[in-house]
Design a protein around this motif. Structure first.
Motif, mmCIF file in Angstrom:
data_model
loop_
_atom_site.group_PDB
_atom_site.id
_atom_site.type_symbol
_atom_site.label_atom_id
_atom_site.label_comp_id
_atom_site.label_asym_id
_atom_site.label_seq_id
_atom_site.Cartn_x
_atom_site.Cartn_y
_atom_site.Cartn_z
ATOM 1 N N HIS A 1 -12.093 43.850 -20.629
ATOM 2 C CA HIS A 1 -10.524 45.319 -20.391
ATOM 3 C C HIS A 1 -9.417 44.738 -21.030
ATOM 4 O O HIS A 1 -8.792 45.842 -22.585
ATOM 5 N N ALA A 2 -9.021 43.538 -21.382
ATOM 6 C CA ALA A 2 -7.609 43.127 -22.302
ATOM 7 C C ALA A 2 -7.442 43.216 -23.186
ATOM 8 O O ALA A 2 -7.163 43.602 -23.571
ATOM 9 N N ALA A 3 -9.240 42.638 -23.907
ATOM 10 C CA ALA A 3 -9.368 43.686 -25.279
ATOM 11 C C ALA A 3 -9.219 44.976 -25.433
ATOM 12 O O ALA A 3 -8.678 44.878 -26.540
ATOM 13 N N GLY B 1 -14.666 47.026 -30.072
ATOM 14 C CA GLY B 1 -15.936 46.284 -29.733
ATOM 15 C C GLY B 1 -15.351 45.876 -28.361
ATOM 16 O O GLY B 1 -14.984 44.972 -28.049
ATOM 17 N N MET B 2 -17.079 45.106 -28.537
ATOM 18 C CA MET B 2 -16.862 44.183 -27.026
ATOM 19 C C MET B 2 -16.959 43.190 -26.750
ATOM 20 O O MET B 2 -16.714 42.934 -27.499
ATOM 21 N N VAL B 3 -16.473 42.112 -25.920
ATOM 22 C CA VAL B 3 -16.609 40.623 -25.865
ATOM 23 C C VAL B 3 -17.375 40.401 -24.920
ATOM 24 O O VAL B 3 -17.713 40.617 -24.050
ATOM 25 N N ARG C 1 -16.924 40.010 -30.640
ATOM 26 C CA ARG C 1 -16.414 39.114 -30.193
ATOM 27 C C ARG C 1 -16.945 38.334 -29.363
ATOM 28 O O ARG C 1 -17.468 38.560 -28.343
ATOM 29 N N GLU C 2 -17.529 37.242 -29.487
ATOM 30 C CA GLU C 2 -17.855 35.686 -28.000
ATOM 31 C C GLU C 2 -16.563 34.752 -27.897
ATOM 32 O O GLU C 2 -15.686 34.676 -28.839
ATOM 33 N N TRP C 3 -16.300 35.420 -26.819
ATOM 34 C CA TRP C 3 -15.541 34.196 -26.485
ATOM 35 C C TRP C 3 -15.391 33.235 -25.966
ATOM 36 O O TRP C 3 -16.947 32.668 -26.049
#
Length: 410
Positions: A55-57, A280-282, A325-327
């Motif tokens: 969400h934050a991204a 994009g998704m995290v 992106r992979e956190w």
């Protein structure tokens, strides 16, 4: 519905270049064609769990869009919704033994506090589905009258949009029919519902069900569908056509496709948005961060552990906003060190000139939000050898630029 407190954005001398942003419908990066005013609608949360970094991204992405537009001299009218009544929210409330209204209030409050901590510029209008039911009823009534909507003949009171009413349907996502059907089933649609004219026809109004929240209206007792909610709010508060429709990549279809079709059927004006832009998704631990998988890293949990929200914000700037992106914890540790470096640099008695840094940050961000380049430019300034004694002026420029453009308070 109240928004979160306004963020003070300092003024930076001069203006940045015109923003160039990716448009999913055109499949290209192109200029955002606005002058002194721009309109932007970003789809908000369904409040059944705390704000995670995915969400934050997303909201950080469109916060940067707003900051770049402001820096080029454009006033931004920004609206966001909250889907505070919907199936996932109701299901979660039932699972947890809590009233759905109380769950929505609790999680929306937490979302606000997370956005405030991350210094996200709040929307001018922050509107819940429950408080905008009249707008939805009016919109659905008009679609029924025009023949673009129909009632299911099964006694449920459900009303659907007929996608054949929009000859452009499919232009936002550019997906083929099998892909659209798969995403519809995965993302809240009901392609196998009996009685629909087309499997892809989206729900506009859900008729009253036992134990389900509902409201009396001119189109029957029930509650709003998801896509029409955003279309009705955007049309009411931003006009027939908007400049930027934003949200996560998972909203590309069906949500943005359908809300655009609803808006265009209601007004006849197309395209609904000048840019359809998706973040994009995290991911985390090899999977997309999602409530259903339970692999969430939450903003509130990190801040409760004492993590500086500015370090979280800086970590989320890593990588391009359109990419998956992979956190990892490494991102956060590196960002904490980078933030410390920047803060030490603005406290030095002698500092290098900030002119090149400012120009580079502006150039990077205006080029489809190249945050990696912008962050590198600030770090280059922070590690450069001072060449003169004009530290007061340079430090002030850096602090204001990093604040105004990246949203990071030094």
């Amino acid at each position: 519905m109240r928004s979160w407190p306004e963020v003070s954005v300092p003024t930076v001398a001069g203006n940045g270049p015109r923003l160039r942003l990716y448009d999913s419908a055109a499949d290209e990066v192109r200029p955002v064609e606005v002058d002194d005013r721009a309109t932007m609608y970003v789809c908000g949360i369904t409040p059944y769990d705390a704000t995670h970094l995915g969400h934050a991204a997303t909201y950080l992405t469109f916060d940067l869009v707003q900051r770049v537009l402001r820096d080029q001299g454009t006033e931004v009218r920004y609206v966001q919704n909250v889907t505070d009544v919907d199936d996932p929210l109701i299901e979660r409330a039932e699972r947890d033994g809590i009233r759905w209204e109380d769950l929505a209030v609790r999680e929306t409050d937490l979302f606000r506090s997370d956005m405030e901590a991350l210094r996200i510029i709040p929307p001018a209008q922050y509107l819940g589905a429950v408080e905008t039911i009249d707008l939805v009823v009016d919109a659905v009534s008009k679609l029924l009258d025009s023949g673009a909507a129909y009632r299911l003949e099964d006694g449920t009171g459900d009303i659907y949009f007929d996608i054949s009413a929009d000859e452009r349907f499919g232009y936002v996502s550019r997906y083929d029919v099998p892909t659209m059907l798969a995403y519809s089933a995965e993302r809240g649609g009901d392609p196998d519902r009996t009685g629909k004219r087309n499997q892809l026809d989206p729900l506009l109004w859900k008729g009253k069900r036992d134990g389900d929240p509902s409201w009396p209206s001119a189109i029957g007792e029930g509650r709003p569908g998801w896509h029409i909610e955003c279309a009705a709010i955007a049309l009411a508060h931003l006009g027939e056509q908007i400049d930027i429709q934003g949200g996560g990549e998972d909203l590309r279809f069906p949500h943005h496709e359908c809300s655009a079709a609803h808006a265009e059927a209601l007004t006849g004006a197309a395209p609904f948005a000048g840019h359809y832009t998706h973040a994009g998704m995290v991911g985390y631990q090899g999977e997309k961060m999602s409530k259903s998988l339970g692999n969430l890293v939450k903003v509130s949990e990190l801040t409760a552990q004492g993590v500086d929200p500015m370090a979280i914000r800086l970590a989320l700037l890593h990588g391009h906003y359109r990419e998956y992106r992979e956190w990892t914890d490494d991102y956060l540790h590196v960002s904490e060190k980078t933030l410390s470096l920047w803060r030490e640099a603005v406290r030095r008695p002698i500092a290098p000139s900030a002119d090149c840094m400012l120009a580079k940050v502006r150039e990077c961000l205006s080029n489809d939000l190249d945050t990696d380049g912008a962050v590198a430019a600030v770090t280059e300034w922070a590690t450069a050898k001072p060449l003169h004694n004009d530290s007061g002026m340079s430090v002030q420029v850096v602090k204001h630029a990093v604040d105004a453009l990246l949203g990071i308070a030094l």
